[in-house]
Design a protein around this motif. Sequence first.
Motif, short mmCIF file in Angstrom:
data_model
loop_
_atom_site.label_atom_id
_atom_site.label_comp_id
_atom_site.label_asym_id
_atom_site.label_seq_id
_atom_site.Cartn_x
_atom_site.Cartn_y
_atom_site.Cartn_z
N ASP B 518 0.80 -1.18 -0.12
CA ASP B 518 0.10 0.07 0.02
C ASP B 518 1.17 1.17 -0.12
OD1 ASP B 518 -2.33 -1.63 0.10
OD2 ASP B 518 -2.95 -0.92 1.96
N ALA B 519 0.32 2.17 -0.69
CA ALA B 519 1.42 3.45 -0.71
C ALA B 519 0.58 4.53 -1.22
CB ALA B 519 2.48 3.15 -1.66
N LEU B 520 1.38 5.73 -1.15
CA LEU B 520 0.57 7.00 -1.58
C LEU B 520 0.72 6.96 -2.95
CD1 LEU B 520 1.15 9.87 0.96
CD2 LEU B 520 -1.04 8.94 0.56
N ILE B 521 -0.57 7.23 -3.69
CA ILE B 521 -0.57 7.31 -5.02
C ILE B 521 -1.24 8.80 -5.45
CG2 ILE B 521 -1.16 6.46 -7.32
CD1 ILE B 521 -1.13 3.68 -6.13
N ALA B 556 11.82 -2.59 -18.92
CA ALA B 556 12.84 -2.17 -18.86
C ALA B 556 12.99 -0.60 -18.65
CB ALA B 556 13.17 -1.91 -20.63
N SER B 557 11.86 0.10 -18.74
CA SER B 557 12.29 1.44 -18.59
C SER B 557 11.53 2.11 -16.82
CB SER B 557 11.45 2.36 -19.82
OG SER B 557 10.07 2.27 -19.34
N GLY B 558 10.97 1.30 -16.32
CA GLY B 558 10.40 1.51 -15.02
C GLY B 558 9.30 2.34 -15.42
N GLY B 559 8.41 2.27 -16.30
CA GLY B 559 7.19 2.88 -16.56
C GLY B 559 6.29 1.87 -15.83
N VAL B 560 4.95 2.40 -15.63
CA VAL B 560 3.96 1.93 -14.82
C VAL B 560 2.65 1.80 -15.52
CG1 VAL B 560 5.12 2.65 -12.69
CG2 VAL B 560 3.08 3.96 -13.66
N THR B 582 6.39 10.26 -2.17
CA THR B 582 6.55 11.69 -2.27
C THR B 582 7.53 11.75 -3.44
OG1 THR B 582 8.18 11.45 -0.46
CG2 THR B 582 5.94 12.37 -0.17
N ASP B 583 8.40 10.99 -3.38
CA ASP B 583 9.69 11.52 -4.47
C ASP B 583 9.60 10.49 -5.73
OD1 ASP B 583 10.02 9.17 -3.17
OD2 ASP B 583 12.01 9.84 -2.37
N TRP B 584 8.92 9.57 -6.02
CA TRP B 584 8.96 8.95 -7.36
C TRP B 584 8.03 9.28 -8.16
CZ3 TRP B 584 7.30 3.15 -7.29
CH2 TRP B 584 7.81 2.43 -8.52
N HIS B 585 8.34 9.57 -9.46
CA HIS B 585 7.49 10.23 -10.52
C HIS B 585 7.76 9.50 -11.86
CE1 HIS B 585 7.18 13.35 -7.59
NE2 HIS B 585 8.38 13.67 -7.79
N PRO B 586 7.16 8.21 -11.76
CA PRO B 586 7.39 7.33 -13.11
C PRO B 586 6.47 7.66 -14.21
CG PRO B 586 6.26 6.04 -11.44
CD PRO B 586 6.65 7.43 -10.78
N GLU B 587 6.72 7.13 -15.50
CA GLU B 587 5.78 7.52 -16.57
C GLU B 587 4.70 6.71 -16.53
OE1 GLU B 587 7.83 7.62 -20.30
OE2 GLU B 587 5.91 8.04 -21.31
N VAL B 588 3.37 6.92 -16.90
CA VAL B 588 2.35 6.08 -17.13
C VAL B 588 2.48 5.70 -18.42
CG1 VAL B 588 -0.03 5.99 -17.49
CG2 VAL B 588 0.74 7.26 -15.63
N ILE B 589 2.30 4.19 -18.88
CA ILE B 589 2.62 3.83 -20.06
C ILE B 589 1.46 3.09 -20.58
CG2 ILE B 589 5.25 3.59 -20.00
CD1 ILE B 589 4.85 0.64 -19.53
#
Lengths: 218, 802, 348
Positions: B518-521, B556-560, B582-589
């Motif tokens: 569970d995490a803050l999204i 490969a790229s860490g997209g989500v 708070t500090d992770w900003h991955p790209e939506v793929i």
Amino acid sequence: MLLEIQSLTKRYPGSDSARPVLRDLSLSLAAGETLALTGESGSGKSTLLHLVGALDRFDAGEIWLDGHALSALGDGARAALRRDVVALVFQQFNLIPSLTVAQNLSFHARLAGREDREWLDQLTERLGLGDFATRYPEQLSGGQQQRVAIGRALAMRPRLLLADEPTGNLDETTSDAVMALMLDLVAESGAALFLVTHSERIAALAGRRAHLSNGCIT
Amino acid sequence: MTRVALAALLSHWRRQPLQLLTLLIGLALATGLWSAVQAINAEARASYAQAAAQLGRSDHALLSAPSGWIARKDYVALRRAGWKLSPVLEGRARLGEIAATVVGVDFLSYPKPPEADAGAPEVTPERIFLAPGLLFAPPELAVQLAAQPDLPPVVATADLPPGVVMTEISLAQYLLDRAGQIDRLLVLDAQPINLRPLAELAPDLVLTPPERGTETARLTDSFHLNLTAFGLLSFAVGLFIVHGTIGLAFQQRRAMFRTMRALGISLRHLTWLLIAELGLLALVAGLLGLVLGYLVAAALLPDVAATLRGLYGAPVSGGLTLRPLWALSGLGIALIGAAIAGAQGVWRLHAMPLLASAEQRAWAGVAVRRARFQALAGLALLAAGGAAIWLFDGLVAGFALLAGLMLGAALLLPALLDLVLALIQRRTRAPVAQWIWADMRAQLPGLSLALMALLLALATNIGVGTMVSSFRLTFTGWLDQRLAAELYVTARTDEQGAALHRWLEQRVDAVLPVRSVDALIAGQYGEVVGMRAHETYRRNWPLIAAAPQVWERLDASGGVLVNEQLARRENLWPGAQVTIGTDWHPEVIGVYSDYGNPVGQIIVSLDTLLARFDGVPYRQFGVRIAPDRVPALVTEIRAQFDLPASAVVDQAEIKARSLAVFEKTFLVTGALNVLTLGVAAFAILTSLLTLWGMRLPQLAPVWALGLTRARLARLELLRSVVLAGLTALAALPLGLLLAWVLLAVINVKAFGWRLPIYLFSGDWLLLLALALLAGALAAALPAHRLRRTPPADLLKVFANER
Amino acid sequence: MNVRWPVLVLCLLAGSAHAQGFAGLGTTADGFAIPQRGTALSFPRDHGPHPKYRIEWWYLTATLQGEDGRDYGIQWTLFRSSLAPRDGQGWETPQLWMAHAALTTPDAHYLDERLARGGIGQAGVSIAPFHAYIDNWEMQGHEGSGISDLTLSASGPEFAYDLTLKAAGPLVLHGDGGYSVKSAAGQASYYYSQPHYEGRGTITLPEGEIAVSGLGWLDREWSSQPLASDQTGWDWFSLSFDSGARMMGFRLRDDMSGYTSATWIAPDGNTSALPDGALKLTPLAASSVAGREVPTRWRVELPARDLDVTVSALNPQSWMDTSFPYWEGPVTVSGSHMGRGYLEMTGY
């Protein structure tokens, strides 16, 4: 005076206001009197009758009916006057189609709260409606329907009976019989009669006569 | 006087019994359909509320273990740390011959212990806590359980939902064979100050806030919302009939009203009398409707109950109780319906001059004006509905759109039909055909209300049918995709998880670990799932939007990937960035559908998840294996790893259950569909019958010109069938629009996910056939009458002419 | 919480009707032990629980003065209740536990209640070292020192406290060597006290933490038949006088004059038990508390010791609105003797 009409004027909205249907008309009728009003088609006879019956409103002048100034009355009081004082007989009979002859006959009297069984039986017999009591209006001939309408009007013992071409839809023979009967019964009940007709022959049967032309009594 | 006058008014119905019947049946049917749907909904909702309250789901936050269960010592440790918690154990058990859901609670801490019904055995602490203990059960189940040998005494209680037995947790552990285990902990009210956070004390447990506990309600709400919409539409169909009949009754009695006024009944008095008359009729019809609704609901409820219980696990009693509120709302809707239908009549009565001669002047040309006004009002309603959804947000706007669409379309129908008939007429040369089309146009005003009702009924049929079918197809498809593995296994601990993984890998085609935290999204709590992009997922995962090579990029790229709810709420589509923690900003793929899940969910590659989060549980696995090997493997896993039954789930079972559910849903909507259509057919029949009186004078001249009565009768039939057919054609696009509004607008507003629309053209053909049949059936009686009319009656038409 | 549930808990604590015992026999009808005159108490063993007896309590009250100059009082009570005269492990044990904690100020009264099952480690009492606990409320002694050195803590939704208590005198046995008669018919309990605690620590109020110090008093009592059937409630006093003397006194009310008992504790710890009738209790003023009239100012007379004092509640609204509601709060003493103490009243 039972009925007093003073300087009556009536216009129809939208029509030529310079030429009112009724113009400065005055007329009176005492209790028990019979009056026949004649005139051409469109001369305003029916309009006058409707005004006296508190069915419509006028523009100027006054009608005194049984002591009430009609211009001052609201819808409720006018309805009460029609219910208790005046009775109407129309050219088109205007019976209630879903009520039987007997129910129609007593309808107005019961509305007015003065149903008189004896008088009703007498009327039914005199009008020759005894055999039709349980029939519905649509099962009667025109003459029979008008006799029901007359019976309905007289059953409540009105002080004033207003009749608008009561025999207009009837053939001549029937018409004469119905008319004679109505006059007889009016006389018996002690009501005043205000009769509108275009027929001179019928008008001759009334105690008093008046003629309407161009909105004035002549 | 009032009595005399009212009797005169009512005498009309005695002379026109068919009209009275139409009015009563129309209003009763409308009320009945509405109340049936309401009864079903009310019953189901009451059952959930009861269940939710009893199982402590609605008011309390829950602690649960992703591994499946919580050890008693962990519960005690949390209590010793000061947290006021109440343990609950729940599972299926056989009690003698009867299978039931057993809920074990600690009666000392449980916030809502059930209360014994009158006449139940005395409940004392000794009897609750000491052997043999007590079983609390709903009345029906209590009777069944009492007949079983070797069970503890049973206490009947109205507080428990059907099929649920509540008992002391020690007894429940014994009955469920789960010694030392707890399924969830209710977080009670009034916690003391200075507590250490649960996240620190019990990092392995998942805290579910109270509102998330009602997941069941979320899904079932969708079902109820749609049923409610259906109920409203059915009511509207019924209302058109009532409107028609009441309008006719006013029309036919105009002369009578005038006479009554001439004989001294004031307008105000007459108005009140008419309102009283309408109220009386509405009351009678409403009561009839309630009985009808009750019967329909009682007939359908077992199916609905099965529907809801099956997939959602929401317990709904199969029996129907008459709830006063429901009965009142049914009567209320009948009165409101009659009021709406009668308002126009009363208004016209007031506008009606006392003298017939005046009326002719006033009402000249009114019919033309009215038709034009009606069409304009229809356009205005369509525009208003569109504007509502354009200008406002939320569910109410969705319903406004729905109402505007349906009513607007209905009002436009006569103008549209007139246009079509005029076009056909212009292209026709044969004299009889020309007469037929012209006659049909002439009949339109009298039939328009019934045709509007038919339009609404057909459109509702198409719309709701499409919605339910789409829902089924999507949902089962989604189940196939999401439950791609044949078997799901949950270990007790991470160590056991690792061992299980190793053990499974040697025996099955593939092991797919399911690991999540569970995490803050985007600022709200949600779930981050780690996934290994196995072929199973690549093939099956329900993506509704994706960047190119989404699976390769996931690894490969860490997209989500984000679920649809989150994507719609936060506007996160491929290319956007989402903030996790708070500090992770991955790209939506990619975006995938996730029906029924109210919280946001994100899928990342397993490696990314493990790199980003510590202590990710390692307990859940999907297992790919040939389906015929599943039962053997289940037995083997249970034996080898001492796992409880609930820890090994067979996917085929879930699917079979959900499919059965939709069959039931179909049955219910199907039954309502047929009823609604029946109501519309009835409307046409009554319109034709009321027009019958005016029909002879129209037909007599044609008959005199040489058309036989048989032919005229056939033409009557044809007229009705053609109008019904044309209406059905108009209903098709309207129904599809309705389905679109329900699936793509209302569902999104209400639940955050959009269902794709699937079209079932076969159903439309069936419906068209039904509409034609309805038209034919409705015209059958009048046509038959016409065929049998003696020529003398037709001749009378000429004789009566003056 | 529904209405019937507290009634159940009440039954647990007061002993339900069918479980009434018979005085003079060794056990009640359903097998619970009954206190016997002449049984010698033994420590530390008797600091621990006695599961063969139906009910038992560890009852600590303290009158405290804050660094802010105001008076406070705290209560820490652990009740044990047996449904059957045996111990047991796991959820199946018949031992149930209930605890009340309160913090009283001159104008507020905070309280909380805990219920727990025995047998699973959520609540209990052990003796080596002494440790009484329920959830996170604890009364903890040290190895080898019995109950003479305690740390005490509890917390509720609006308050918390944390105290250390040292006994400055010996244990006190009430009645006949700890055999305390409760009615003329002979109902009795085992009853001893440690009335000599000096304590200090912090209390936490909604306004913040306050350092406090004062006097504490622990009552230990167990029995299987707490009240005679005609007794309607009791008034119980524990008073510590400035002279160093102390007094425990109670009256069990019935339709008649009631049954009184008192223990006079001299400054050196010597005790004398005073028989029924020696203690005179007269209500002077009542307060309207939780919808009932409760006497919150008393005249307390013990002519044998020249005691004639007025006892007044620090906060008349010290109502314990728990499953088993009663009045319990700190009092001040004035008159022939000055001092402080605690008052408990049930059955109003």
